[in-house]
Design an enzyme around this catalytic site. Structure first.
Site, short mmCIF file in Angstrom:
data_model
loop_
_atom_site.label_atom_id
_atom_site.label_comp_id
_atom_site.label_asym_id
_atom_site.label_seq_id
_atom_site.Cartn_x
_atom_site.Cartn_y
_atom_site.Cartn_z
N GLU A 227 34.85 -51.30 16.15
CA GLU A 227 36.10 -52.02 16.31
C GLU A 227 35.99 -53.60 16.85
O GLU A 227 34.92 -53.98 17.19
CB GLU A 227 36.50 -51.44 17.72
CG GLU A 227 36.78 -49.83 17.46
CD GLU A 227 37.12 -49.19 18.82
OE1 GLU A 227 38.08 -49.75 19.76
OE2 GLU A 227 36.83 -47.76 18.89
N GLU A 338 46.99 -51.56 20.65
CA GLU A 338 46.88 -50.38 21.50
C GLU A 338 47.12 -50.90 23.14
O GLU A 338 46.63 -52.22 23.31
CB GLU A 338 45.32 -50.03 21.37
CG GLU A 338 45.01 -48.96 22.32
CD GLU A 338 43.81 -48.34 22.36
OE1 GLU A 338 42.93 -48.60 21.60
OE2 GLU A 338 43.46 -47.45 23.13
#
Ligand SMILES: *[C@@H]1O[C@H](CO)[C@@H](O)[C@H](O)[C@H]1NC(C)=O
Ligand SMILES: *[C@@H]1O[C@H](CO)[C@@H](O)[C@H](O)[C@H]1NC(C)=O
Length: 423
Positions: A227, A338
């Site tokens: 990520e 997120e």
């Protein structure tokens, strides 16, 4: 009389001691203190030079062969790759670092006024060749974590957005909320240019981030993930700055992996960018817009996953050895935002995603990802064939896909969190 005052004093001290004990909590014991110091020594390698950043960070320039990665048992004898063995011609095709861009709907040039990405610490110095900049971990950073072991790791309750799951209750349990675009298949990389903002994070144990996920494996305990993107995470950094970050795990956030260089794994080769460093400038509502380009791809010869930031700045790589599924290829790519919503007062918190605006606000108000692409089996950079969107609660944070010639596949995403439709 004397005896009485003795008791009063005694009572005062006992109460004070109890109070101190409660506030110093889990790190008060001397064993824990030794643990914290040991961990600091493991993480903070002896610097060749240190640079004090205006945001309070200390950036240590550490010799490249002395970085935390080489503490990893798999990497003891690892020979550093200074550059990927194989560089497809699409690697250096963009000349925008952080661009101050105009409204794409008016067909104006994308990079009218180019600015170089700055990280705040760069104002005060440079790391020489052969060294890499590492954000120094302070004692307070570790004390904010739930334990020494969990420092720099995502909560073990973390989940990646599971678009193919149809039970939103399961996804929602731990307060993680997403607004993403995703594509499934067999991939060897992904790229996107993402708008950079400073979303408000209400509670210090929440965060708001925007990133690319490169995923392999099932959503069980063996999930492999790479990520990268930007994040605001008060508990991790002790402030509300927007920071560049990376993450990896090979066991669904349990024992392996961490943010940035907070554990051994990622091998940094670049001497200009500090992973975890604050990004500047940031986009303003109805004002100048800034974005960063991140490309992550797998070197077909060595199998390592490389990361490039902006124009040709190769940051380093995740050795293939760290992973199981990703040692081969990725099966799911996600792009988007997120947040964690702790629902601290029994209500959704006001933690923002993206710019804090819903996607239908559009350019210069809502945050975007543009030119999202994947690396396919033939090692070409392509527009994803099938792209879908996913969000758990569109009334809190939403996502809207679009496509045009300038921005290719792109989307606006985000939202304010708590609002009348998201109580
Ligand atoms: C590293 O090299 C040493 C000496 O050659 C060897 O004994 C050791 O097993 C190697 N470790 C790994 C993890 O390959
Ligand atoms: C971060 O932002 C929150 C919410 O706006 C605020 O309460 C907090 O004091 C800020 N923290 C720091 C370290 O600036």
């Amino acid at each position: 009389m004397k005896l009485l005052s003795f008791f009063v004093v005694l009572m005062f001290f006992t109460t004070a001691a109890r109070f101190c004990h409660a506030t110093r909590s889990r790190f008060s014991g001397s064993r824990e203190k030794v643990e914290v110091m040991k961990h600091l020594n493991r993480l903070n390698k002896p610097p060749v030079q240190s640079i004090k950043s205006p945001d309070g960070d200390i950036i240590d320039c550490v010799h490249i062969s002395n970085q935390p990665a080489f503490d990893h048992p798999f990497l003891k004898n690892h020979t550093i790759q200074t550059r990927p063995n194989y560089r497809p011609n699409w690697i250096n095709d963009d000349n925008i670092k952080v661009s101050s861009i105009k409204d794409p709907s008016k067909h104006e040039s994308l990079s009218e006024k180019q600015e170089t990405i700055t990280q705040l610490w760069q104002l005060n110095g440079k790391c020489s060749k052969g060294t890499i900049p590492i954000r120094r971990t302070k004692k307070e950073d570790i004390l904010r974590a739930s334990s020494v072991k969990r420092y720099g790791k995502k909560s073990s309750f973390s989940t990646v957005a599971q678009p193919s799951s149809i039970d939103p209750d399961i996804i929602n349990q731990n307060g993680h909320q997403h607004a993403i675009a995703y594509t499934e298949g067999q991939f060897y990389g992904a790229k996107a240019t993402m708008n950079v903002w400073n979303p408000k994070v209400e509670q210090s144990n929440e965060f708001s981030l925007s990133q690319i996920w490169i995923l392999g494996g099932s959503f069980a305990s063996d999930l492999n993930s790479i990520e990268a993107g930007w994040q605001v995470s008060p508990d991790l950094y002790g402030d509300n700055n927007t920071r560049l970050f990376t993450y990896w795990t090979s066991d669904a956030y349990e024992a392996t992996g961490c943010y940035n260089l907070m554990c051994s794994g990622f091998i940094q080769t670049n001497n200009e960018i500090a992973i975890g460093g604050s990004i500047s400038p940031l986009s303003q509502f109805h004002g100048s817009q800034y974005d960063i380009t991140i490309l992550i791809w797998k070197d077909p010869e060595e199998g390592n996953w490389w990361m490039q930031f902006g124009n040709g700045k190769v940051l380093g790589y995740w050795p293939a050895k760290l992973f199981s599924y990703l040692a081969d290829s990725a099966s799911l790519i996600e792009w988007g935002g997120e947040v964690v919503n702790t629902a601290s007062n029994g209500q959704h918190t006001t933690t923002q995603m993206g710019s804090g605006q819903f996607p239908d606000e559009g350019f210069s108000k809502a945050s975007y990802f543009r030119n999202i692409q994947v690396v396919d089996e033939s090692n070409s950079l392509k527009n994803p064939k099938d792209i879908n969107t996913f969000t758990e609660q569109p009334n809190c944070y939403d996502v809207q896909m679009a496509s045009n010639s300038n921005w290719g596949s792109h989307f606006y995403y985000g939202g304010p969190g708590q609002n009348p439709n998201c109580p």
